[in-house]
Write an enzyme that holds these catalytic residues in place. Structure first.
Site, short mmCIF file in Angstrom:
data_model
loop_
_atom_site.label_atom_id
_atom_site.label_comp_id
_atom_site.label_asym_id
_atom_site.label_seq_id
_atom_site.Cartn_x
_atom_site.Cartn_y
_atom_site.Cartn_z
N SER A 66 0.85 -1.18 0.00
CA SER A 66 0.00 0.00 0.00
C SER A 66 0.89 1.24 0.00
O SER A 66 1.68 1.42 -0.91
CB SER A 66 -0.96 -0.03 1.20
OG SER A 66 -1.90 1.02 1.11
N ASP B 156 -4.38 -5.06 6.02
CA ASP B 156 -4.74 -5.92 4.90
C ASP B 156 -3.60 -6.89 4.61
O ASP B 156 -2.44 -6.49 4.54
CB ASP B 156 -5.04 -5.06 3.67
CG ASP B 156 -5.61 -5.87 2.52
OD1 ASP B 156 -6.21 -6.92 2.78
OD2 ASP B 156 -5.44 -5.45 1.36
#
Length: 195
Positions: free
Chosen positions: A10, A134
């Site tokens: 990310s 995540d």
């Protein structure tokens, strides 16, 4: 020996992903590589082009049902999940519009969960810099399925949220600095344990 590399990243991820793939070098020809980089739609296609130019192997967004081939990097399309499926005896990309997971679509947990289900120990998971958690649940599924999971270490991460969460959950086989990840993956692809 892993035949599929599944990567989640990310914040700070585009640079980290490009560096790892570049450092793996020739080893990429022995792997089908799937990347979930948290990015909005329209950005992922240009990211794939940049990756391909940087590493010298094909990189693109896959279509649903596309057979996954070694020597190719598949980038999750922005705003859609990238998973893995087995259809007619082949391992293929699965593109989906299901609800976000961990507030993310694409989500690393979706890719990792499918990899655990369909690939088992043939997969190698890699969690790079990023905010949030995540990939943690998926990393646990990969480990239970016999796959190794590498997490980027804190000093080399822009944000140690995602890899840190995997480490705290004890789902990481190894915690490695960004500069050393590519060489470690090359060793694993050759069946050699990294130092």
């Amino acid at each position: 020996m892993p035949r599929y590399l599944v990567i989640g990243a990310s914040t700070g991820g585009p640079r980290a992903v490009a560096k790892v793939l570049f450092d793996i070098g020739e080893g990429l020809h022995d792997l089908a590589t799937l990347v979930v980089q948290h990015m909005p739609p329209l950005f992922t296609a240009s990211f794939a082009e940049q990756v391909a130019a940087h590493i010298g192997v094909p990189a693109r967004e896959p279509f649903d049902g596309e057979r996954l081939m070694r020597g190719t990097v598949y980038i999750a399309p922005g705003g859609r999940h990238l998973g893995i499926d087995r259809r007619l005896g082949h391992i293929v990309a699965r593109i989906g519009d299901e609800a976000p997971v961990n507030f993310c679509r694409p989500a690393v947990d979706v890719l990792f969960g499918d990899a655990a289900r369909h690939l088992g120990a043939a997969a190698l998971g890699l969690v790079l810099t990023g905010m949030g958690s995540d990939g943690t649940e998926g990393a646990g599924a990969l480990r239970q399925a016999g796959a190794a999971v590498i997490a980027q270490d804190e000093p080399s991460s822009t944000i140690w949220g995602m890899p840190g969460s995997v480490v705290r959950a004890q789902h990481a086989s190894r915690v490695i600095a960004l500069d050393e990840i590519g060489a470690s993956i090359r060793c694993l692809v050759r069946g050699v344990q990294p130092a």
